[in-house]
Design a protein around this motif. Structure first.
Motif, PDB file in Angstrom:
ATOM      1  N   LEU A 154      20.481 -16.227  52.092  1.00  0.00           N
ATOM      2  CA  LEU A 154      21.411 -15.651  51.108  1.00  0.00           C
ATOM      3  C   LEU A 154      21.239 -14.136  50.964  1.00  0.00           C
ATOM      4  CD1 LEU A 154      23.466 -16.282  48.557  1.00  0.00           C
ATOM      5  CD2 LEU A 154      21.385 -15.712  47.316  1.00  0.00           C
ATOM      6  N   PRO A 155      20.003 -13.624  50.717  1.00  0.00           N
ATOM      7  CA  PRO A 155      19.875 -12.164  50.682  1.00  0.00           C
ATOM      8  C   PRO A 155      20.277 -11.521  52.013  1.00  0.00           C
ATOM      9  CG  PRO A 155      17.724 -13.225  50.517  1.00  0.00           C
ATOM     10  CD  PRO A 155      18.745 -14.278  50.323  1.00  0.00           C
ATOM     11  N   MET A 156      20.010 -12.210  53.120  1.00  0.00           N
ATOM     12  CA  MET A 156      20.411 -11.665  54.415  1.00  0.00           C
ATOM     13  C   MET A 156      21.931 -11.533  54.481  1.00  0.00           C
ATOM     14  SD  MET A 156      19.302 -13.090  58.111  1.00  0.00           S
ATOM     15  CE  MET A 156      17.612 -13.511  57.867  1.00  0.00           C
ATOM     16  N   TYR A 157      22.614 -12.552  53.937  1.00  0.00           N
ATOM     17  CA  TYR A 157      24.075 -12.502  53.905  1.00  0.00           C
ATOM     18  C   TYR A 157      24.571 -11.312  53.074  1.00  0.00           C
ATOM     19  CZ  TYR A 157      28.738 -13.463  52.176  1.00  0.00           C
ATOM     20  OH  TYR A 157      30.045 -13.338  51.798  1.00  0.00           O
ATOM     21  N   LEU A 158      23.954 -11.131  51.898  1.00  0.00           N
ATOM     22  CA  LEU A 158      24.413 -10.052  51.020  1.00  0.00           C
ATOM     23  C   LEU A 158      24.159  -8.689  51.649  1.00  0.00           C
ATOM     24  CD1 LEU A 158      23.278 -11.580  47.639  1.00  0.00           C
ATOM     25  CD2 LEU A 158      25.616 -11.348  48.488  1.00  0.00           C
ATOM     26  N   LEU A 159      22.993  -8.539  52.295  1.00  0.00           N
ATOM     27  CA  LEU A 159      22.718  -7.275  52.985  1.00  0.00           C
ATOM     28  C   LEU A 159      23.692  -7.080  54.142  1.00  0.00           C
ATOM     29  CD1 LEU A 159      18.840  -6.926  53.227  1.00  0.00           C
ATOM     30  CD2 LEU A 159      20.438  -5.623  51.836  1.00  0.00           C
ATOM     31  N   ALA A 160      23.943  -8.162  54.876  1.00  0.00           N
ATOM     32  CA  ALA A 160      24.852  -8.067  56.018  1.00  0.00           C
ATOM     33  C   ALA A 160      26.252  -7.696  55.554  1.00  0.00           C
ATOM     34  CB  ALA A 160      24.868  -9.384  56.793  1.00  0.00           C
ATOM     35  N   SER A 161      26.641  -8.216  54.391  1.00  0.00           N
ATOM     36  CA  SER A 161      27.993  -7.889  53.932  1.00  0.00           C
ATOM     37  C   SER A 161      28.052  -6.437  53.475  1.00  0.00           C
ATOM     38  CB  SER A 161      28.473  -8.857  52.856  1.00  0.00           C
ATOM     39  OG  SER A 161      27.798  -8.630  51.660  1.00  0.00           O
ATOM     40  N   LYS A 162      26.942  -5.912  52.937  1.00  0.00           N
ATOM     41  CA  LYS A 162      26.910  -4.486  52.599  1.00  0.00           C
ATOM     42  C   LYS A 162      26.994  -3.633  53.857  1.00  0.00           C
ATOM     43  CE  LYS A 162      25.138  -4.105  48.084  1.00  0.00           C
ATOM     44  NZ  LYS A 162      24.040  -4.159  47.171  1.00  0.00           N
ATOM     45  N   ALA A 163      26.300  -4.095  54.906  1.00  0.00           N
ATOM     46  CA  ALA A 163      26.299  -3.339  56.159  1.00  0.00           C
ATOM     47  C   ALA A 163      27.589  -3.552  56.941  1.00  0.00           C
ATOM     48  CB  ALA A 163      25.095  -3.749  57.004  1.00  0.00           C
ATOM     49  N   GLY A 164      28.432  -4.473  56.458  1.00  0.00           N
ATOM     50  CA  GLY A 164      29.716  -4.700  57.123  1.00  0.00           C
ATOM     51  C   GLY A 164      29.636  -5.503  58.408  1.00  0.00           C
TER      52      GLY A 164
ATOM     53  N   ALA B  75      13.489  -6.573  54.598  1.00  0.00           N
ATOM     54  CA  ALA B  75      14.540  -6.099  53.697  1.00  0.00           C
ATOM     55  C   ALA B  75      15.177  -7.240  52.888  1.00  0.00           C
ATOM     56  CB  ALA B  75      15.594  -5.320  54.481  1.00  0.00           C
ATOM     57  N   PRO B  76      15.549  -8.362  53.525  1.00  0.00           N
ATOM     58  CA  PRO B  76      16.133  -9.434  52.701  1.00  0.00           C
ATOM     59  C   PRO B  76      15.184  -9.955  51.633  1.00  0.00           C
ATOM     60  CG  PRO B  76      16.593  -9.833  55.004  1.00  0.00           C
ATOM     61  CD  PRO B  76      15.648  -8.659  54.955  1.00  0.00           C
ATOM     62  N   ILE B  77      13.898 -10.055  51.969  1.00  0.00           N
ATOM     63  CA  ILE B  77      12.962 -10.555  50.958  1.00  0.00           C
ATOM     64  C   ILE B  77      12.867  -9.555  49.800  1.00  0.00           C
ATOM     65  CG2 ILE B  77      10.563 -11.181  50.495  1.00  0.00           C
ATOM     66  CD1 ILE B  77      10.447 -12.228  53.380  1.00  0.00           C
ATOM     67  N   GLY B  78      12.779  -8.280  50.157  1.00  0.00           N
ATOM     68  CA  GLY B  78      12.731  -7.258  49.116  1.00  0.00           C
ATOM     69  C   GLY B  78      13.998  -7.275  48.266  1.00  0.00           C
ATOM     70  N   TYR B  79      15.126  -7.422  48.949  1.00  0.00           N
ATOM     71  CA  TYR B  79      16.406  -7.444  48.243  1.00  0.00           C
ATOM     72  C   TYR B  79      16.497  -8.657  47.318  1.00  0.00           C
ATOM     73  CZ  TYR B  79      21.425  -6.764  47.550  1.00  0.00           C
ATOM     74  OH  TYR B  79      22.656  -6.541  46.995  1.00  0.00           O
ATOM     75  N   ALA B  80      15.987  -9.797  47.800  1.00  0.00           N
ATOM     76  CA  ALA B  80      16.005 -11.002  46.966  1.00  0.00           C
ATOM     77  C   ALA B  80      15.144 -10.798  45.720  1.00  0.00           C
ATOM     78  CB  ALA B  80      15.521 -12.208  47.771  1.00  0.00           C
ATOM     79  N   LEU B  81      13.973 -10.164  45.924  1.00  0.00           N
ATOM     80  CA  LEU B  81      13.100  -9.889  44.773  1.00  0.00           C
ATOM     81  C   LEU B  81      13.832  -9.026  43.748  1.00  0.00           C
ATOM     82  CD1 LEU B  81       9.644  -9.107  46.421  1.00  0.00           C
ATOM     83  CD2 LEU B  81      10.072 -10.745  44.582  1.00  0.00           C
ATOM     84  N   ALA B 317      18.901 -16.082  44.227  1.00  0.00           N
ATOM     85  CA  ALA B 317      17.771 -15.332  44.785  1.00  0.00           C
ATOM     86  C   ALA B 317      16.455 -15.851  44.225  1.00  0.00           C
ATOM     87  CB  ALA B 317      17.933 -13.842  44.479  1.00  0.00           C
ATOM     88  N   ALA B 318      16.424 -16.093  42.909  1.00  0.00           N
ATOM     89  CA  ALA B 318      15.190 -16.597  42.301  1.00  0.00           C
ATOM     90  C   ALA B 318      14.837 -17.964  42.878  1.00  0.00           C
ATOM     91  CB  ALA B 318      15.356 -16.674  40.783  1.00  0.00           C
ATOM     92  N   ALA B 319      15.846 -18.825  43.012  1.00  0.00           N
ATOM     93  CA  ALA B 319      15.589 -20.157  43.569  1.00  0.00           C
ATOM     94  C   ALA B 319      15.107 -20.051  45.014  1.00  0.00           C
ATOM     95  CB  ALA B 319      16.843 -21.019  43.483  1.00  0.00           C
ATOM     96  N   SER B 320      15.716 -19.135  45.779  1.00  0.00           N
ATOM     97  CA  SER B 320      15.281 -18.943  47.169  1.00  0.00           C
ATOM     98  C   SER B 320      13.819 -18.558  47.231  1.00  0.00           C
ATOM     99  CB  SER B 320      16.078 -17.823  47.852  1.00  0.00           C
ATOM    100  OG  SER B 320      17.418 -18.178  47.979  1.00  0.00           O
ATOM    101  N   LEU B 321      13.436 -17.618  46.362  1.00  0.00           N
ATOM    102  CA  LEU B 321      12.053 -17.150  46.414  1.00  0.00           C
ATOM    103  C   LEU B 321      11.077 -18.224  45.969  1.00  0.00           C
ATOM    104  CD1 LEU B 321      12.612 -13.492  45.213  1.00  0.00           C
ATOM    105  CD2 LEU B 321      11.955 -14.257  47.490  1.00  0.00           C
ATOM    106  N   LEU B 322      11.486 -19.024  44.987  1.00  0.00           N
ATOM    107  CA  LEU B 322      10.611 -20.124  44.570  1.00  0.00           C
ATOM    108  C   LEU B 322      10.417 -21.110  45.722  1.00  0.00           C
ATOM    109  CD1 LEU B 322      11.960 -20.756  40.953  1.00  0.00           C
ATOM    110  CD2 LEU B 322       9.676 -19.960  41.565  1.00  0.00           C
ATOM    111  N   LEU B 323      11.509 -21.403  46.422  1.00  0.00           N
ATOM    112  CA  LEU B 323      11.414 -22.325  47.555  1.00  0.00           C
ATOM    113  C   LEU B 323      10.596 -21.699  48.682  1.00  0.00           C
ATOM    114  CD1 LEU B 323      12.262 -25.041  48.703  1.00  0.00           C
ATOM    115  CD2 LEU B 323      14.344 -23.978  49.554  1.00  0.00           C
TER     116      LEU B 323
END
Lengths: 308, 346
Positions: A154-164, B75-81, B317-323
């Motif tokens: 999910l965070p990867m998706y959100l970052l990817a969507s920001k990066a286009g 980066a995704p992990i940081g972004y999720a945090l 994001a919180a649920a992802s990090l808990l998992l």
């Protein structure tokens, strides 16, 4: 399921087997019966039937037209429509299936080849070169192994969507390039397959470092390369969650996601059943062939792994 | 699902190291020694140049991986945090859009107190309680049977039992779901012919249907692992047991199984790491209308729904990090146990 109950029968016998005294003779006979060649091979045949049946059913189902699919029983032939079904799958909706297949090949073959090369180069550098902070960096790689990839989707998706890059080939290719476990494996393979002495000798002969890697180390690492490639290929070919998250545009779908979409309309439009069935068969056959041909690699990967 | 498939190779590689290295070392070392010693007397500028060029090559090989690693994992992990610390709040009457407000650990407490999230872990636990004994018991029994002297056509059985692993999980799910569907399914016809009836989607059957689906995919895979471990049990130990009068069954259960216990425990833990991420199978069963498999059945389904249906990114994001934390804890446990065994057995 029947296989499994059969398969566990010997275990349930252990209680009787352990009991001393009058049970002794009964144990002998029951053990004797249980472990005759007929019973052992019979159980294995039942298990093989369980694993092969669904795939064989797919083969039968792919030969039927929509009416026969429901009208005839699973393991009998109706009118032979395999080629008609194949043609329909391959031409349906402007040959979208072929496009999906090509996408799957792109994501899996190209992605895994590039990722494996990166892993091998990185693992090799960790093994053969000394530099500051090496073990700390390697610790970071090991940390990456522990992170379940579906969880950061999910965070990867959100970052990817920001990066286009959502809805582009990069959305699936980029994540597939990073395989920390492959780096770990490559380092271990490099320690095992590439003797330092050979490199030293080649250096004395005046070979440059890049040439050393390309001409001497890479060929020695070939079996390791194949093993890492095979594991990452399987992972990308199976990657359904990532594709579901990252892609909206059906011309970018891999086969997996395309079949999922077709399958989701079968209940409203049952004529899609034969598309899904034949499409699944077409997607599965090359994989089975590849697994049978590359037995040596997955077998050695799994086998030696379990040894201690 | 990446982890379980990857694991065995690692240990394979470790095993390989000593035999691969040992023979190569002795002869080559003698050759390499002479030139290596010469520059040691006079630290020539050549040595420094070599070290510089090696550092450059090392950087060339390592930097691309770490750049991508940072982009795709760190980066995704940081972004999720970061995201997990904010909540969306619509201001006033809901005009003017939503606003992101710092909310501390609220998303975590929300996730942990969410009935859907909590019951998704209960589902996974129940699923493991049924799946692990069936799958591990099945693969162990099959491995012992293939390993026994009585089995014929061992190669065929290994390939046949492994075959489901070559089928992508999504296609495996589709095939079995069709085999569960009345009208399409030969299995239901057979049950009917025997005078029985079965509804694979009924509330109290659907978990067994899912266990069957997953066991089909993984039993043969683990069977190959156990079989390989059994092959490594020293034959003298087994012969000694037979000489002492132990039957085949006793030998299998008292000698062979304990000797591959570490492989079994590792497999169980990796199965758990895979199970907490289960998505495809419940997603398809849910799509098919199995009422007991709701849209939040597993933790990943919950995260999917929170993120892509409810657009509650903070909660997702919180649920992802808990998992992820649970996954990391399990993987860590596996690694630690694995190392302990390696230390104990070598």
């Amino acid at each position: 399921m029947s296989t499994l109950t059969h398969g566990t029968t010997p275990t349930s016998q252990s209680d009787t087997a352990a009991r001393p005294g009058p049970a002794e003779s009964r144990r002998r006979t029951s053990a004797h019966l249980l472990l005759s060649p007929g019973v052992v091979n019979g159980i294995l045949l039942v298990a093989a039937f369980y694993t092969l049946m669904p795939v064989s059913w797919l083969l039968f189902a792919a030969t039927k037209n929509h009416r026969d699919l429901f009208a005839t029983s699973g393991f009998s032939f109706g009118d032979f429509n395999l080629f008609a079904n194949l043609q329909r799958v391959l031409t349906f909706n402007d040959s979208i299936y072929l496009r999906w297949f090509g996408n799957s090949v792109l994501y899996s073959v190209v992605g895994s080849a590039a990722s494996t090369l990166l892993c091998v180069a990185t693992g090799y550098a960790f093994d053969k070169y000394a530099f500051r902070g090496k073990e700390k960096l390697f610790g970071v790689v090991l940390g990456g192994v522990l992170v379940p990839t579906t969880v950061i989707q999910l965070p990867m998706y959100l970052l990817a969507s920001k990066a286009g890059i959502v809805n582009t080939y990069w959305a699936l290719l980029l994540p597939a390039l990073v395989n920390p476990f492959g780096v770990y494996l490559a380092r271990v393979f490099s320690e095992g397959y590439v003797p330092n002495e050979v490199l030293e000798a080649a250096r004395v002969d005046g070979a440059g470092e890049l040439r050393l890697f390309a001409r001497i180390s890479l060929p020695m690492l070939a079996p390791g390369f194949m093993t890492i490639f095979l594991f990452s290929f399987t992972a990308s070919w199976n990657n359904f969650f990532g594709a579901l998250v990252m892609l909206n545009d059906d011309s970018l779908y891999p086969v997996n996601l395309g079949l999922f979409m077709w399958n989701s309309v079968t209940q409203q439009q049952p004529e899609y059943y034969s598309l899904v069935i034949t499409g699944s068969l077409v997607a599965v056959v090359p994989l089975i062939v590849a697994f049978v041909c590359l037995q040596r690699f997955w077998r050695s990967g799994l086998t030696a792994g379990a040894v201690k | 699902m990446a982890l379980p498939s990857a694991r065995p190779a690692s240990r394979q590689a470790m095993r390989r190291r000593p035999p691969a290295k040992a023979p190569a070392k002795a002869p080559v070392k003698a050759l390499a020694k002479a030139p290596a010693k010469a520059p040691a007397q006079a630290p020539a500028p050549g040595a420094a140049r070599l070290r510089r060029s090696q550092r450059r090559t090392a950087a060339l090989f390592i930097v691309p991986f770490f750049v991508l690693f940072t982009v795709v994992m760190v980066a995704p992990i940081g972004y999720a945090l970061w995201m997990s610390l904010f909540q969306e709040q619509s201001s006033g009457l809901g005009f003017g859009g939503a606003q992101r407000v710092f909310s501390g650990l609220d998303n975590y407490t929300d996730a942990l107190s969410d009935d859907g999230f909590r019951s998704s872990f209960a589902h996974i636990a129940l699923y493991c309680a049924l799946y692990i004994p069936v799958m591990i018991g099945g693969s162990l029994a099959l491995a012992l049977l293939v390993d026994s002297a009585l089995a014929r056509a061992k190669r065929f059985f290994q390939l046949a039992l492994f075959l489901p692993h070559a089928i992508p999980g999504l296609i495996a799910s589709i095939i079995w779901i069709y085999l569960y569907t009345p009208g399409l399914s030969p299995v239901l016809d057979w049950i009917g012919a025997l005078g029985g009836s079965w509804d694979f989607y009924r509330d109290d059957h659907v978990l067994a249907s899912m266990v069957n689906l997953c066991a089909w995919q993984w039993t043969g895979y683990n069977m190959v692992i156990f079989y390989a471990a059994l092959q490594a049990v020293p034959r003298e130990v087994i012969e000694a047991a037979v000489v002492d009068g132990a039957g085949a069954l006793r030998t299998a259960l008292r000698i062979k199984v304990p000797m591959i216990a570490s492989a079994v425990v590792m497999t169980v833990l990796f199965t758990c790491v895979g199970a907490i991420q289960i998505f495809t199978e419940p997603k398809l069963l849910n799509q098919r209308g199995a009422p007991a498999i709701d849209t939040e059945w597993s933790p990943t389904l919950f995260i999917w729904k929170a993120g892509f249906v409810r657009h509650d990114y903070g909660l997702a994001a919180a649920a992802s990090l808990l998992l992820a934390a649970l996954g990391i804890a399990l993987s860590y446990l596996v690694t630690r146990l694995g190392n302990r065994w390696k230390a104990a057995t070598s």
